[in-house]
Design a protein around this motif. Structure first.
Motif, short mmCIF file in Angstrom:
data_model
loop_
_atom_site.label_atom_id
_atom_site.label_comp_id
_atom_site.label_asym_id
_atom_site.label_seq_id
_atom_site.Cartn_x
_atom_site.Cartn_y
_atom_site.Cartn_z
N CYS A 27 0.83 -1.21 0.00
CA CYS A 27 0.00 0.00 0.00
C CYS A 27 0.87 1.26 0.00
CB CYS A 27 -0.95 0.00 1.20
SG CYS A 27 -2.28 -1.21 1.08
N LEU A 192 -1.80 -5.96 -4.42
CA LEU A 192 -2.83 -5.38 -3.55
C LEU A 192 -4.00 -6.33 -3.36
CD1 LEU A 192 -2.91 -1.68 -4.82
CD2 LEU A 192 -2.08 -2.47 -2.60
N SER A 237 -6.29 -0.28 4.88
CA SER A 237 -5.37 -0.41 3.75
C SER A 237 -5.41 0.83 2.87
CB SER A 237 -5.73 -1.66 2.92
OG SER A 237 -5.58 -2.83 3.69
#
Length: 400
Positions: A27, A192, A237
């Motif tokens: 992230c 991700l 996140s």
């Protein structure tokens, strides 16, 4: 609301598991390199995680068995059954041993962002010791409450950090819902998704819910717990991506570097919040990864023992020792974490396919099997993970 707080637990542990150092690292890199443009990948990840984890929850509560055990029972071919068991053990138990070094190193980096880095060598032992004590107690309630506390601490830390940076909300909403593929972003997108939709969490969740709930009527509480916890985890996140977007520095490699980069702009508060968040992210994953591996081994081999049994403890102790050892050797954890997360994205379609197959079997789920709409949504998610996984293989071998 009181009933939900009373029943909160397994969902928060899953959030604790997927918001580890790998999530923080990827992230951070996504925010630094691509700004808000990859937030849509997190939105997709949250939806996919909710759908898949809900199915795992149903399997756990309805069958009162682990996911690996259910899959094993439904395969009639002896050869195929053995192959699947080996595949699951390799992907989860062996894979989590590799993750553990990154988890412990990530927690250590969080402490290093606040304290003196020269004592880094001692941090992995400290982290490993805390994880060992909580796991060795073997009390699910104590373990659950400890992890929930750490998750709330982590969530508060990262969300406050994002708010401190005064983000552009118009660009955030655009990034969340309008997909874009900037140059050289494919592996980051895959990472991700892979760091959020974690295969071992499907096995962990199915095992945890049956520790907490025994009745089919409890399914509604489990679903609420799953939905709220995973959405909260997704926001955490996204907060890391948003915080990382606010600085422009090519030397940023992880959350600890992000803490340093934010300090001149927003003061020492940013450094402390990020350091605490990274520590909480690392230590929660350092606990849940060995726990998940033990549950998978228990399910694969049909152990009926409790969390305090010798066989159950041997698995998580082995993984914990491996993690502490490799972390103490100061092997650069960043590349290990990135590689593990991309591998996760490749392995995910295989595990998801098994889950969807099991949840559609009337002999297993009865009236609680997937509906047509659930199959459509899960089918789309499976297709997306297959495409991304295939692209990641091409990318790794420089064919794309």
């Amino acid at each position: 609301m009181f009933k939900w707080f009373k029943n909160i637990g397994p969902g928060a542990l899953i959030a604790a598991a997927f918001i580890g150092p790998g999530t923080v690292t990827l992230c951070t890199l996504a925010g630094v390199n691509f700004g808000y443009t990859l937030l849509w990948a997190m939105t997709l990840s949250i939806v996919a995680t909710v759908v898949l984890q809900e199915m795992a929850v149903r399997v756990g509560i309805i069958t009162q068995k682990g996911l690996a055990e259910v899959i094993k029972e439904q395969i009639s071919s002896v050869f195929l059954r053995k192959f699947v068991i080996i595949l699951i053990l390799a992907a989860i138990v062996v894979g989590n041993a590799a993750y553990e070094a990154g988890n412990i190193s990530g927690a250590s980096l969080g402490i290093s962002a606040i304290f003196d880095k020269s004592t880094f060598n001692y941090f992995p032992i400290l982290i490993g010791g805390i994880a060992f004590v909580l796991l060795f107690i073997g009390n699910y309630k104590i373990l659950e409450r400890s992890l929930i506390t750490l998750v709330l601490l982590m969530s508060f830390s990262f969300i406050v950090t994002a708010i401190i940076t005064k983000p552009n909300f118009e660009l955030i909403f655009k990034g969340m819902f309008i997909p874009s593929f900037p140059e050289n972003s494919m592996l980051t997108i895959i990472g991700l998704i892979g760091t959020t939709v974690v295969p071992y969490n499907l096995f962990l969740h199915a095992s945890l819910v049956k520790e907490r709930w025994k009745l089919k009527s409890d399914l509604k509480y489990a679903k609420k717990d799953t939905l709220i916890s995973i959405i909260l985890g997704g926001f955490v996140s996204m907060s890391i991506i948003i915080a990382a977007t606010s600085i422009n520095a090519v030397s940023i490699r992880n959350g600890a570097d992000l803490a340093k980069g934010l300090e001149p702009l927003y003061g020492s508060f940013a450094k402390y919040f990020l350091g605490i968040g990274m520590f909480a992210a690392g230590i929660t994953s350092a606990i849940t990864a060995p726990l998940a591996a033990s549950f998978v081994a228990k399910s694969c081999f049909g152990w009926s023992d409790s969390l305090k049994s010798i066989k159950f403890r041997v698995v998580w102790i082995f993984i914990l020792i491996i993690g502490v050892l490799f972390s103490s050797l100061q092997v650069n954890p960043i590349e290990i974490i990135k590689f593990a997360q991309v591998s996760n994205g490749i392995l995910l379609p295989i595990v998801a396919l098994f889950l969807i197959w099991v949840v559609n079997r009337i002999s297993v789920m009865g009236e609680f099997k997937n509906t047509r709409n659930q199959n459509m949504i899960s089918g789309i998610i499976l297709l997306i993970t297959l495409i991304l996984g295939f692209k990641s293989i091409l990318k790794v071998f420089q064919l794309l």
